[in-house]
Write an enzyme that holds these catalytic residues in place. Structure first.
Site, PDB file in Angstrom:
ATOM      1  N   GLU A 157       0.854  -1.200  -0.003  1.00 14.24           N
ATOM      2  CA  GLU A 157       0.113   0.003   0.082  1.00 14.24           C
ATOM      3  C   GLU A 157       0.792   1.297   0.238  1.00 14.24           C
ATOM      4  O   GLU A 157       1.466   1.540   0.795  1.00 14.24           O
ATOM      5  CB  GLU A 157      -1.074  -0.012   1.208  1.00 14.24           C
ATOM      6  CG  GLU A 157      -1.863   0.919   1.073  1.00 14.24           C
ATOM      7  CD  GLU A 157      -1.673   2.190   1.781  1.00 14.24           C
ATOM      8  OE1 GLU A 157      -1.368   3.234   0.944  1.00 14.24           O
ATOM      9  OE2 GLU A 157      -2.135   2.472   3.070  1.00 14.24           O
ATOM     10  N   CYS A 205      -3.040   8.259   3.891  1.00 10.93           N
ATOM     11  CA  CYS A 205      -3.057   7.656   2.384  1.00 10.93           C
ATOM     12  C   CYS A 205      -4.415   8.045   1.864  1.00 10.93           C
ATOM     13  O   CYS A 205      -4.255   8.259   0.856  1.00 10.93           O
ATOM     14  CB  CYS A 205      -2.503   6.205   2.397  1.00 10.93           C
ATOM     15  SG  CYS A 205      -0.930   5.921   3.130  1.00 10.93           S
TER      16      CYS A 205
END
Length: 463
Positions: free
Chosen positions: A234, A268
Site C-alpha cells: 500500500e 494515505c
C-alpha cells in the site's frame, strides 16, 4: 535515520534506541520460525481467545498508548485514542470471523465427479513468517490491520516499524505477549531500513507487507520478487474528492475539511484533490476555505487542537516545497500557505487551500502529505472523471452526487481501489482496502486481507 522518539510538537528528542545487531536479528528469526511451527497447529478458537484478550488489554491501555502515539508522531490526543479503539474493534472482528472466512471451500459436486474424485475441497493454510514494514502515520492501526488477520490465520509476524515510532512498536510486541501469544508470534525489530533486505531474503521469511512510499515499495517488491516471495503493498494515494451539482454542497464542504486535515493531512486515504463542478464551485470553495481557516493548529495534547504538527521536520520541508512551487507557477493560496505564527517550536503548518493548479506544478502529480488541499474547477462529468484519474495513484476516492447515472459512471470509470459516495473515505475491518496503479497491489482487511498470506491448497481424493 536514528531510531528515536522526536516530539514533533517541540522538535526535541525524548528517547533514543540502539538498533538490533546481527546476532539479535538472528535470534528473533529463529524464535519466529519455532513459534510458527507451534502457532499454525492451534485452533481458530484458541487464537481467538488470545486476540480478544489483546483487544481487552488495548482498551485498558488506551489512554497511555494514545499519549505515546501523540508524543511520537503528533496527532491530536483524541485521534490517537480513537485509533486505539479502532484497533481493538478490528481484533475482535477477526476473532469472531476468521474461522468462517478461512473455512474449507467445496467445489460443485458435478465438477468433483467430472474430475474423477470422490471428494475435493480447498483449504487455506498459513504461509509462515511475514515481515511487516510499516509507517508512522497510524502507528497502531497500520500494524493491527496486518497483525490481526495474520495471527488468526496461523501466521507469525516480524515488525519493522518506522524509526520515529519505536515506543509504539515496542508496545505492540508487549501487547501480544501479555495477551498470551507465544513469545515469537509477534516481534518488533528495531532496525534501520538498511537491514530490511537481509531479513526479507532470509529463507525463514515467507512473505512481506509494506505500507509506505512508492520508492520503499519498489525496493521491497524487487527483493521479494527476486526471492519469489509474496508481497502486499500500500503505497499512498492522491485521492480525489469530487463534488457534482446534485450534491449537498454544504455537507460536502464540511466533510471536505475533515477529509483533508485528519491526522494533519498525513493519511494515505485523506482527500487531497478537490474536483468541483463549475455550477457549485464558488459555494463549495467558500464553505471549504472558511472551514479550513477556522481550524485550531497547536499542541496535540491540548483538547482544543484540531490540527497538530507534521510528524517530522523533513515532512514539513517537503510540503513547503510543493506549495512554494505551485505558488511560484501561478497557484493562489486562498488560505494558509505558511508556517503558523506563534508556533516556533515543532513542525507545524497552516491548513492550506490552493486554486489555479496546472499539470506543470509538482503538487498536481505528487502526493501532498500534510494539511494542503488543491481545488479544481471542472465543466462536466467527463472532465471530473478525467481530472480524478490524472494521477499515478489510485487508492480511494470520495464522490458527492445524488444522480444515479453519475454514480454508475464513477463506479465504472474511477481508477481507485474504493469509491465512497456522499461521505469521506475510511477503512473498516469488514471491507477490503487497497489500491490500483502506483498505490500498490493486494488487499488488507476483510476476507480478502486474511487470505493474502495463506496458501490456497486443493485437496483431492480419488474415487
Amino acid at each position: 535515520m536514528p531510531i528515536a522518539t522526536v516530539n514533533p510538537a517541540t522538535g526535541e528528542t525524548e528517547r533514543t534506541f540502539e538498533a538490533l545487531g546481527p546476532q539479535e536479528i538472528e535470534a528473533r528469526l529463529a524464535r519466529a520460525t519455532a513459534a510458527f511451527d507451534r502457532h499454525r497447529r492451534t485452533s481458530f478458537a484458541e487464537r481467538a481467545v488470545l486476540l480478544r484478550r489483546a483487544a481487552d488489554l488495548l482498551d485498558e491501555d488506551a489512554a497511555d498508548v494514545a499519549r505515546t502515539i501523540t508524543t511520537e508522531m503528533g496527532k491530536p490526543l483524541a485521534a490517537a485514542h480513537a485509533e486505539a479503539g479502532k484497533c481493538a474493534r478490528t481484533m475482535r472482528w477477526y476473532a469472531d470471523h476468521a474461522e468462517e472466512l478461512l473455512a474449507d471451500e467445496h467445489p460443485d459436486e458435478g465438477d468433483v465427479r467430472d474430475s474423477g474424485a470422490s471428494r475435493v475441497f480447498v483449504r487455506y493454510r498459513p504461509v509462515g513468517v511475514v515481515l511487516a514494514v510499516m509507517p508512522w502515520n497510524f502507528p497502531l492501526w497500520q500494524v493491527v490491520r496486518f497483525a490481526a488477520p495474520a495471527l488468526m490465520a496461523g501466521n507469525v509476524g516480524l515488525l519493522k516499524h518506522a524509526s520515529n515510532v519505536p515506543q509504539t512498536a515496542l508496545y505492540l510486541e508487549d501487547l501480544f505477549r501479555r495477551a498470551g501469544f507465544d513469545e515469537g508470534c509477534f516481534q518488533t525489530l528495531l532496525v534501520g531500513s538498511g537491514a530490511v533486505e537481509g531479513i526479507l531474503r532470509d529463507p525463514r521469511v515467507a512473505a512481506a507487507t509494506l505500507t509506505g512510499s512508492e520508492g520503499a515499495g519498489r525496493s521491497v517488491a524487487a527483493i521479494a520478487g527476486d526471492e519469489i516471495k509474496k508481497t502486499v503493498l500500500e503505497l499512498g494515494g492522491s485521492d480525489p474528492f469530487v463534488v457534482m451539482p446534485s450534491a449537498d454542497v454544504a455537507a460536502a464542504a464540511r466533510t471536505a475539511v475533515t477529509a483533508r486535515v485528519q491526522n494533519a493531512g498525513q493519511s494515505c486515504i485523506a482527500a487531497k484533490r478537490f474536483i468541483v463542478h463549475s455550477e457549485v464551485y464558488d459555494a463549495f470553495l467558500s464553505g471549504f476555505a472558511t472551514g479550513m481557516r477556522e481550524l485550531t493548529v497547536g499542541d496535540p495534547l491540548d483538547e482544543g487542537t484540531d490540527v497538530g504538527p507534521l510528524a517530522s521536520e523533513q515532512g514539513r520541508a517537503d510540503l513547503e516545497e510543493l506549495v512554494d512551487d505551485a505558488v511560484r507557477q501561478g497557484a493562489t493560496a486562498v488560505c494558509g500557505g505558511q508556517r503558523p505564527k506563534g508556533l516556533d517550536r515543532g513542525f507545524f503548518y497552516e491548513p492550506t487551500v490552493l486554486t489555479g493548479i496546472t499539470r506543470a506544478m509538482r503538487i498536481h502529480l505528487e502526493e501532498t502529505f500534510g494539511p494542503v488541499a488543491t481545488v479544481y474547477r471542472v465543466a462536466d462529468l467527463d472532465e471530473a472523471v478525467a481530472v480524478a484519474n490524472d494521477t499515478s495513484f489510485g487508492l480511494s476516492s470520495s464522490v458527492w452526487t445524488r444522480d444515479d447515472a453519475e454514480v454508475e459512471r464513477f463506479v465504472r470509470d474511477l481508477q481507485a481501489g474504493g469509491v465512497y459516495f456522499n461521505g469521506m473515505t475510511a477503512s473498516h475491518a469488514a471491507f477490503p482496502f487497497g489500491g490500483v496503479k502506483r498505490s500498490g497491489y493486494g488487499r488488507e482487511l476483510s476476507g480478502h486481507g486474511i487470505k493474502e498470506f495463506c496458501d490456497v491448497t486443493t485437496v483431492w481424493h480419488g474415487a
